[in-house]
Design an enzyme around this catalytic site. Sequence first.
Site, PDB file in Angstrom:
ATOM      1  N   HIS B  63      -7.951  -3.316  -3.854  1.00  0.00           N
ATOM      2  CA  HIS B  63      -7.128  -4.120  -2.944  1.00  0.00           C
ATOM      3  C   HIS B  63      -6.340  -3.194  -2.037  1.00  0.00           C
ATOM      4  O   HIS B  63      -6.223  -1.994  -2.287  1.00  0.00           O
ATOM      5  CB  HIS B  63      -6.210  -5.067  -3.717  1.00  0.00           C
ATOM      6  CG  HIS B  63      -5.145  -4.392  -4.525  1.00  0.00           C
ATOM      7  ND1 HIS B  63      -5.428  -3.542  -5.585  1.00  0.00           N
ATOM      8  CD2 HIS B  63      -3.782  -4.428  -4.431  1.00  0.00           C
ATOM      9  CE1 HIS B  63      -4.297  -3.101  -6.109  1.00  0.00           C
ATOM     10  NE2 HIS B  63      -3.285  -3.618  -5.423  1.00  0.00           N
ATOM     11  N   HIS B  65      -3.144  -2.586  -1.295  1.00  0.00           N
ATOM     12  CA  HIS B  65      -1.782  -2.101  -1.417  1.00  0.00           C
ATOM     13  C   HIS B  65      -1.855  -0.575  -1.302  1.00  0.00           C
ATOM     14  O   HIS B  65      -2.858   0.046  -1.665  1.00  0.00           O
ATOM     15  CB  HIS B  65      -1.148  -2.531  -2.742  1.00  0.00           C
ATOM     16  CG  HIS B  65      -0.571  -3.913  -2.691  1.00  0.00           C
ATOM     17  ND1 HIS B  65      -0.463  -4.722  -3.790  1.00  0.00           N
ATOM     18  CD2 HIS B  65      -0.063  -4.622  -1.643  1.00  0.00           C
ATOM     19  CE1 HIS B  65       0.098  -5.880  -3.435  1.00  0.00           C
ATOM     20  NE2 HIS B  65       0.337  -5.841  -2.134  1.00  0.00           N
ATOM     21  N   ASP B  67      -0.673   2.017  -2.808  1.00  0.00           N
ATOM     22  CA  ASP B  67      -0.932   2.938  -3.923  1.00  0.00           C
ATOM     23  C   ASP B  67      -2.394   2.942  -4.349  1.00  0.00           C
ATOM     24  O   ASP B  67      -2.799   3.789  -5.145  1.00  0.00           O
ATOM     25  CB  ASP B  67       0.012   2.652  -5.102  1.00  0.00           C
ATOM     26  CG  ASP B  67      -0.010   1.196  -5.550  1.00  0.00           C
ATOM     27  OD1 ASP B  67      -0.220   0.299  -4.704  1.00  0.00           O
ATOM     28  OD2 ASP B  67       0.195   0.941  -6.745  1.00  0.00           O
ATOM     29  N   HIS B  68      -3.190   2.034  -3.789  1.00  0.00           N
ATOM     30  CA  HIS B  68      -4.614   1.991  -4.117  1.00  0.00           C
ATOM     31  C   HIS B  68      -5.512   2.386  -2.951  1.00  0.00           C
ATOM     32  O   HIS B  68      -6.729   2.407  -3.100  1.00  0.00           O
ATOM     33  CB  HIS B  68      -4.989   0.588  -4.605  1.00  0.00           C
ATOM     34  CG  HIS B  68      -4.286   0.227  -5.877  1.00  0.00           C
ATOM     35  ND1 HIS B  68      -4.897   0.315  -7.108  1.00  0.00           N
ATOM     36  CD2 HIS B  68      -3.011  -0.148  -6.113  1.00  0.00           C
ATOM     37  CE1 HIS B  68      -4.021  -0.018  -8.047  1.00  0.00           C
ATOM     38  NE2 HIS B  68      -2.872  -0.304  -7.465  1.00  0.00           N
ATOM     39  N   ASP B 204      -5.295  -4.310  -9.571  1.00  0.00           N
ATOM     40  CA  ASP B 204      -4.089  -4.789 -10.240  1.00  0.00           C
ATOM     41  C   ASP B 204      -4.265  -6.288 -10.485  1.00  0.00           C
ATOM     42  O   ASP B 204      -4.751  -6.997  -9.606  1.00  0.00           O
ATOM     43  CB  ASP B 204      -2.869  -4.612  -9.345  1.00  0.00           C
ATOM     44  CG  ASP B 204      -2.512  -3.161  -9.063  1.00  0.00           C
ATOM     45  OD1 ASP B 204      -3.162  -2.248  -9.583  1.00  0.00           O
ATOM     46  OD2 ASP B 204      -1.590  -2.935  -8.274  1.00  0.00           O
ATOM     47  N   HIS B 262      -1.892   3.559 -14.474  1.00  0.00           N
ATOM     48  CA  HIS B 262      -1.128   2.831 -13.462  1.00  0.00           C
ATOM     49  C   HIS B 262       0.242   2.433 -14.013  1.00  0.00           C
ATOM     50  O   HIS B 262       0.701   1.310 -13.883  1.00  0.00           O
ATOM     51  CB  HIS B 262      -1.920   1.588 -13.022  1.00  0.00           C
ATOM     52  CG  HIS B 262      -1.400   0.938 -11.763  1.00  0.00           C
ATOM     53  ND1 HIS B 262      -0.473  -0.074 -11.784  1.00  0.00           N
ATOM     54  CD2 HIS B 262      -1.680   1.142 -10.462  1.00  0.00           C
ATOM     55  CE1 HIS B 262      -0.226  -0.473 -10.536  1.00  0.00           C
ATOM     56  NE2 HIS B 262      -0.944   0.255  -9.719  1.00  0.00           N
TER      57      HIS B 262
END
Lengths: 300, 300
Positions: B63, B65, B67-68, B204, B262
């Site tokens: 996805h 976001h 941090d990914h 997530d 994570h």
Amino acid sequence: MSVRELVVLGTASQVPTRHRNHNGYLLRWDGEGILFDPGEGTQRQMLRAGVAAHDINRICVTHFHGDHSLGLPGVIQRINLDQVPHPVSAHYPASGQRFFDRLRYATAYRETVRLAEEPVAADGVFATTPAYTLEARRLSHPVESFGYRLIEPDGHRMLPERLAAAGISGPDVGRIQREGELRGVRLAEVSEVRRGQRFAFVMDTRLCAGVHALAEGCDLLVIESTFTDEDARLAADHGHLTAGQAAAVARDAGVRRLVLTHFSQRYGDPSVFERQARAAGFEGELTIAQDLIRVPVPKR
Amino acid sequence: MSVRELVVLGTASQVPTRHRNHNGYLLRWDGEGILFDPGEGTQRQMLRAGVAAHDINRICVTHFHGDHSLGLPGVIQRINLDQVPHPVSAHYPASGQRFFDRLRYATAYRETVRLAEEPVAADGVFATTPAYTLEARRLSHPVESFGYRLIEPDGHRMLPERLAAAGISGPDVGRIQREGELRGVRLAEVSEVRRGQRFAFVMDTRLCAGVHALAEGCDLLVIESTFTDEDARLAADHGHLTAGQAAAVARDAGVRRLVLTHFSQRYGDPSVFERQARAAGFEGELTIAQDLIRVPVPKR
């Protein structure tokens, strides 16, 4: 707070190494922080250097190559995540607005902070505060690149004997400083000029007029030194400086403290940059940048 | 090369720490490399882990976001800078195409490699090779998020006594494996099924049907465990799992090796994740991920 120092967050050029993150530099100027050229990983380097998102008031990007700007999304998102309580200004070449847009909105996040986009389109002053002006100069690189300079206005150093002779004391000292004259005595008669400090940030570029103009009279000059003098041809071809070129600029400009950085990963031993800078005749204070060091702006 | 292992590049969640970079995981599967969720700094973590740009054949993003996915520009630019000699495929939620576009073209660089955009729009198989199929399942998070699963087709383990009894030897062994029958002897009579391996990558998400489907029968499951069980309410509110929830999924799915990762930066001591995973009844091999570790896919 009158801390004036450079916090070095990263010192690599195009390719990071085990010991050098991509670029990133925070100038702490009294209570303000100006972040220059945040490369990828700047957010984490800030943590390592003890720099918080709320320490950043301005961001200045010289150009939109990845090693100078891919840290922007993380820094911007972190400023918003941490709900920094003040607005933040961003300065970057206006011709790269589309890149700034992509970096600013690279992924989904919640905006909580006012980020003022103030792109730079031409040489000259682009920001003025009571404490300093910021100037940009166009550099010479395959994509449009601006170097930046911070200039503190000249001040006055009061001369106690002259003040006493003129009968000025107590609250009147502050009054003549603010008003420039008091009871027929002019400020210039009881003070001498205290020259303001100058800081410049120069990368990426070949030698050009902008480099010299930015360096002129700097107390602290941070300048790219991607290549060694042996690779001057490569430097010219790719729009970069060698250690000797950068140091000669600093020498001619009367720079007091010189920070060389943005080293190509091809060189193992950074002492070569120091030797070549000295061989070029730079005699001031010299720092071969390493990640996470702090370099004070030398006092006047 | 039949190396099958997970190279852990980063293990933080939204905020990196001194010891945890933002996400990043390379699955080495025989001669291929699949990079999952490259967070900011993945390019430099690759260097630290001994992973080169040419080790990457596919990139899977769960996805958009930061941090990914904020490591995507650096990884993509590095793949091109290093002129990786093979094409690279990218898989990501189709609903995030605008984010992928911004990340792919975040700053100026020269494209030298064919990067095939193969977004994922629905549950099911989205890539098939002779060696494996890749499946996606929709997860439950505030933005659209897909988990991924790699399934190796079942193979055959030849049974030497049966082959001898059937008079099959030498090159004929390969022939019956390829053709399924030889001189009236069927492959199933001289072999047993060797079940293919399974790997899943889940983050997530809250608990949902997709999580269970992806974990089912995995030899190696990498799953987010952002929160501890005490913070189950926070986890649910933000669309995340706790250690106990993730481990219970693995327990019920018969997972052989479980990698929790994570982690929220709010927890100092990661051993709490291990205790809670065991308390949830997971009895297989358990790894609390740290940056730069390697986790072999357990052999069948």
